[in-house]
Design an enzyme around this catalytic site. Structure first.
Site, PDB file in Angstrom:
ATOM      1  N   MET A  55       0.802  -1.218   0.000  1.00 20.60           N
ATOM      2  CA  MET A  55       0.000   0.000   0.000  1.00 20.60           C
ATOM      3  C   MET A  55       0.838   1.272   0.000  1.00 20.60           C
ATOM      4  SD  MET A  55      -3.326  -0.537  -0.068  1.00 20.60           S
ATOM      5  CE  MET A  55      -4.191   0.764   0.806  1.00 20.60           C
ATOM      6  N   ASP A 167      -7.130 -10.052   7.375  1.00 14.43           N
ATOM      7  CA  ASP A 167      -5.761 -10.246   6.873  1.00 14.43           C
ATOM      8  C   ASP A 167      -4.835 -10.620   8.027  1.00 14.43           C
ATOM      9  OD1 ASP A 167      -3.784 -10.442   4.958  1.00 14.43           O
ATOM     10  OD2 ASP A 167      -3.310  -8.301   4.972  1.00 14.43           O
TER      11      ASP A 167
END
Length: 311
Positions: A55, A167
């Site tokens: 990210m 996650d």
């Protein structure tokens, strides 16, 4: 014979400039990186880069007004125009702030860099990830249970707020020294977290599986849009299995084969792989990874209770 004409002075200069460019060593193009000393949003001074992921990058920064050292995470430039990625990034800050658990990394601020990319500030963790510690070596049940029961506490609070992490993996579990405990858990990275319908927000498109493949529950790997907190129970089960055995339950060379096994096979028998373990503990791990969500523990508190005899 060819009629060769000499180059004009201007053409010769252009040709020489081209040769110099071709001969020059390549330079790394890192437009996203924040230089040391950069002042972000008028209050965060960049001290050093700590790392990067899918990210974005993470930096150590100092709040110039109060002197607190923090971690600043900013989104990659190529993702900044992706609305879904932006929502996931913002959700990480909002989810962690809303949960407010001592076992979830504290997020202190959310803003935008001068180039428009979003950033979030969070507490700077002084420790190491569980992944770094595991390294393919089995851990003793008391050590494993100590970590997982803290994760159960963190996730119980998150689930009560309608937030599913989705996650879970050892690299998102930090072990720090706090309150006299050298293995105090801090859960990070809610960037894939899902706000349940009761809170009016969905962050992923139908049929898009998000998370880390080895730790995905079957329904998550299939892209089921109606996921609930039991995908986190499955993730905890995989981490239990990995930490106790030194190996992941499923390992395949490519995503398709891995997902196929996760969705069509029960996890390999932990008791058969590790006969030295208490059979009842192995049963707890297998139940956490049941393919049918209804066969897993109904909530994290139930899993924590089941593990309580192995501390």
């Amino acid at each position: 014979m060819y009629d060769l004409h000499p180059m004009s002075d201007n053409a010769k200069r252009n040709f020489e400039q081209l040769l110099r460019k071709l001969a020059a060593p390549p330079t790394a193009d890192k437009p996203d990186n924040l230089a040391e000393g950069t002042l972000v949003d008028g209050r965060y001074r960049v001290r050093q880069k700590l790392g990067e992921g899918g990210m974005g990058e993470v930096y150590e920064v100092e709040h110039v007004r109060i002197g607190r050292v923090l971690a600043l995470k900013c989104m990659r430039r190529e993702l900044a125009g992706d609305r879904e990625a932006l929502l996931r990034f913002q959700a990480e800050a909002k989810a962690a702030a809303r949960i407010g658990s001592k076992h979830i990394v504290e997020v202190t601020d959310l803003g935008d860099l001068a180039d428009g990319r979003p950033y979030l500030c969070m507490e700077l963790l002084d420790g190491f990830t569980w992944e770094e510690e595991l390294g393919g070596v089995p851990q003793s049940p008391p050590l494993v249970v100590h970590v997982v029961t803290q994760l159960c506490d963190a996730l119980s609070v998150a689930h009560a707020e309608g937030i599913v992490h989705r996650d879970l993996k050892p690299s998102n579990v930090f072990l720090v020294h706090e309150t006299g405990d050298s293995r105090f858990v801090k859960l990070t990275d809610f960037g894939v977290a899902k706000m349940l319908v009761s809170h009016g927000m969905r962050l992923t498109s139908t049929g898009v599986p998000l998370g880390t493949p080895h730790y995905m529950a079957p329904e998550q790997a299939l892209g089921d849009k109606n996921l609930d907190h039991r995908v986190d129970i499955y993730g905890l089960g995989v981490m239990l299995y990995q930490a106790l055995s030194g190996a992941l339950p499923f390992e395949e060379p490519n995503f398709a084969r891995l997902v196929t096994r996760i969705c069509t096979e029960d996890a390999p028998d932990l008791a058969a792989r590790c006969p030295q373990l208490d059979p009842d503990l192995c049963t707890i791990v297998q139940q956490s990874m049941a393919r049918d969500p209804a066969q897993r523990f109904s909530h994290c508190t139930a899993l924590k209770h089941a593990l309580s005899g192995y501390r």
